[in-house]
Scaffold this motif. Sequence first.
Motif, PDB file in Angstrom:
ATOM      1  N   PRO A   1      43.650  40.808  31.795  1.00  0.00           N
ATOM      2  CA  PRO A   1      43.518  42.155  32.371  1.00  0.00           C
ATOM      3  C   PRO A   1      43.077  42.128  33.837  1.00  0.00           C
ATOM      4  N   LEU A   2      43.312  43.222  34.521  1.00  0.00           N
ATOM      5  CA  LEU A   2      42.865  43.375  35.906  1.00  0.00           C
ATOM      6  C   LEU A   2      41.425  43.880  35.970  1.00  0.00           C
ATOM      7  N   SER A   3      40.805  44.092  34.836  1.00  0.00           N
ATOM      8  CA  SER A   3      39.448  44.632  34.731  1.00  0.00           C
ATOM      9  C   SER A   3      38.409  43.615  35.207  1.00  0.00           C
ATOM     10  N   PRO A   4      37.183  44.096  35.502  1.00  0.00           N
ATOM     11  CA  PRO A   4      36.095  43.164  35.829  1.00  0.00           C
ATOM     12  C   PRO A   4      35.600  42.454  34.575  1.00  0.00           C
ATOM     13  N   GLY A   5      35.056  41.258  34.768  1.00  0.00           N
ATOM     14  CA  GLY A   5      34.529  40.524  33.622  1.00  0.00           C
ATOM     15  C   GLY A   5      34.120  39.112  33.960  1.00  0.00           C
TER      16      GLY A   5
ATOM     17  N   LEU B   1      33.828  24.033  30.668  1.00  0.00           N
ATOM     18  CA  LEU B   1      33.857  23.425  31.996  1.00  0.00           C
ATOM     19  C   LEU B   1      33.241  24.319  33.066  1.00  0.00           C
ATOM     20  N   TYR B   2      33.493  25.627  32.956  1.00  0.00           N
ATOM     21  CA  TYR B   2      33.101  26.517  34.043  1.00  0.00           C
ATOM     22  C   TYR B   2      33.000  27.955  33.538  1.00  0.00           C
ATOM     23  N   VAL B   3      32.054  28.717  34.076  1.00  0.00           N
ATOM     24  CA  VAL B   3      31.913  30.144  33.807  1.00  0.00           C
ATOM     25  C   VAL B   3      31.886  30.850  35.152  1.00  0.00           C
ATOM     26  N   GLY B   4      32.688  31.894  35.278  1.00  0.00           N
ATOM     27  CA  GLY B   4      32.717  32.644  36.524  1.00  0.00           C
ATOM     28  C   GLY B   4      32.778  34.129  36.250  1.00  0.00           C
ATOM     29  N   LYS B   5      32.603  34.911  37.311  1.00  0.00           N
ATOM     30  CA  LYS B   5      32.684  36.354  37.187  1.00  0.00           C
ATOM     31  C   LYS B   5      33.655  36.874  38.238  1.00  0.00           C
ATOM     32  N   ALA B   6      34.231  38.039  37.949  1.00  0.00           N
ATOM     33  CA  ALA B   6      35.225  38.581  38.867  1.00  0.00           C
ATOM     34  C   ALA B   6      35.327  40.088  38.731  1.00  0.00           C
ATOM     35  N   LYS B   7      35.664  40.744  39.834  1.00  0.00           N
ATOM     36  CA  LYS B   7      35.933  42.182  39.803  1.00  0.00           C
ATOM     37  C   LYS B   7      37.313  42.439  39.212  1.00  0.00           C
ATOM     38  N   SER B   8      38.212  41.491  39.390  1.00  0.00           N
ATOM     39  CA  SER B   8      39.542  41.565  38.793  1.00  0.00           C
ATOM     40  C   SER B   8      39.838  40.203  38.181  1.00  0.00           C
ATOM     41  N   LEU B   9      39.781  40.119  36.864  1.00  0.00           N
ATOM     42  CA  LEU B   9      39.951  38.831  36.186  1.00  0.00           C
ATOM     43  C   LEU B   9      41.281  38.170  36.526  1.00  0.00           C
ATOM     44  N   ARG B  10      42.370  38.911  36.433  1.00  0.00           N
ATOM     45  CA  ARG B  10      43.685  38.302  36.678  1.00  0.00           C
ATOM     46  C   ARG B  10      43.803  37.758  38.099  1.00  0.00           C
ATOM     47  N   LYS B  11      43.331  38.531  39.085  1.00  0.00           N
ATOM     48  CA  LYS B  11      43.424  38.074  40.471  1.00  0.00           C
ATOM     49  C   LYS B  11      42.585  36.812  40.697  1.00  0.00           C
ATOM     50  N   ARG B  12      41.374  36.797  40.163  1.00  0.00           N
ATOM     51  CA  ARG B  12      40.479  35.663  40.383  1.00  0.00           C
ATOM     52  C   ARG B  12      40.989  34.402  39.690  1.00  0.00           C
ATOM     53  N   ILE B  13      41.364  34.529  38.427  1.00  0.00           N
ATOM     54  CA  ILE B  13      41.838  33.364  37.687  1.00  0.00           C
ATOM     55  C   ILE B  13      43.144  32.860  38.298  1.00  0.00           C
ATOM     56  N   SER B  14      44.017  33.767  38.706  1.00  0.00           N
ATOM     57  CA  SER B  14      45.277  33.365  39.335  1.00  0.00           C
ATOM     58  C   SER B  14      45.053  32.580  40.614  1.00  0.00           C
ATOM     59  N   SER B  15      43.988  32.895  41.329  1.00  0.00           N
ATOM     60  CA  SER B  15      43.736  32.209  42.597  1.00  0.00           C
ATOM     61  C   SER B  15      43.525  30.708  42.405  1.00  0.00           C
ATOM     62  N   TYR B  16      43.026  30.291  41.246  1.00  0.00           N
ATOM     63  CA  TYR B  16      42.842  28.864  40.980  1.00  0.00           C
ATOM     64  C   TYR B  16      44.176  28.134  40.851  1.00  0.00           C
ATOM     65  N   PHE B  17      45.207  28.848  40.418  1.00  0.00           N
ATOM     66  CA  PHE B  17      46.492  28.209  40.136  1.00  0.00           C
ATOM     67  C   PHE B  17      47.527  28.421  41.235  1.00  0.00           C
ATOM     68  N   SER B  18      47.167  29.123  42.296  1.00  0.00           N
ATOM     69  CA  SER B  18      48.149  29.412  43.332  1.00  0.00           C
ATOM     70  C   SER B  18      47.736  28.943  44.727  1.00  0.00           C
TER      71      SER B  18
ATOM     72  N   PHE C   1      38.075  35.129  28.297  1.00  0.00           N
ATOM     73  CA  PHE C   1      37.475  36.120  29.197  1.00  0.00           C
ATOM     74  C   PHE C   1      36.836  37.232  28.389  1.00  0.00           C
ATOM     75  N   THR C   2      35.853  37.890  29.003  1.00  0.00           N
ATOM     76  CA  THR C   2      35.164  39.025  28.406  1.00  0.00           C
ATOM     77  C   THR C   2      35.135  40.130  29.442  1.00  0.00           C
ATOM     78  N   ILE C   3      35.600  41.310  29.076  1.00  0.00           N
ATOM     79  CA  ILE C   3      35.611  42.445  29.981  1.00  0.00           C
ATOM     80  C   ILE C   3      34.236  43.089  29.986  1.00  0.00           C
ATOM     81  N   VAL C   4      33.746  43.426  31.177  1.00  0.00           N
ATOM     82  CA  VAL C   4      32.446  44.093  31.328  1.00  0.00           C
ATOM     83  C   VAL C   4      32.608  45.292  32.255  1.00  0.00           C
ATOM     84  N   ASP C   5      31.596  46.148  32.291  1.00  0.00           N
ATOM     85  CA  ASP C   5      31.629  47.308  33.194  1.00  0.00           C
ATOM     86  C   ASP C   5      31.374  46.880  34.616  1.00  0.00           C
TER      87      ASP C   5
END
Length: 71
Positions: free
Chosen positions: A14-18, A30-47, A67-71
């Motif tokens: 999702p594009l949601s924060p989490g 291996l790693y835990v991270g946080k993001a305002k937009s999960l898809r954008k952040r995770i995609s950045s690792y692969f592009s 991933f876990t969606i949060v407010d």
Amino acid sequence: MTATEFQQISSTIPLSPGIYKYYDAGNTLLYVGKAKSLRKRISSYFSKTFTSYKTHELVQRIARIEFTIVD
């Protein structure tokens, strides 16, 4: 996980924060991270090209993403 493998699952993220978690083939966290937009952040690792050896090794070892969606 390769960029091609990631492209197959990217639409399910999702594009949601989490928070996101990367696991290796042995199911070790291996790693835990946080993001305002999960898809954008995770995609950045692969592009992007990696400037650090540590990030490159991390991406090479990813076998599963959770991933876990949060407010």
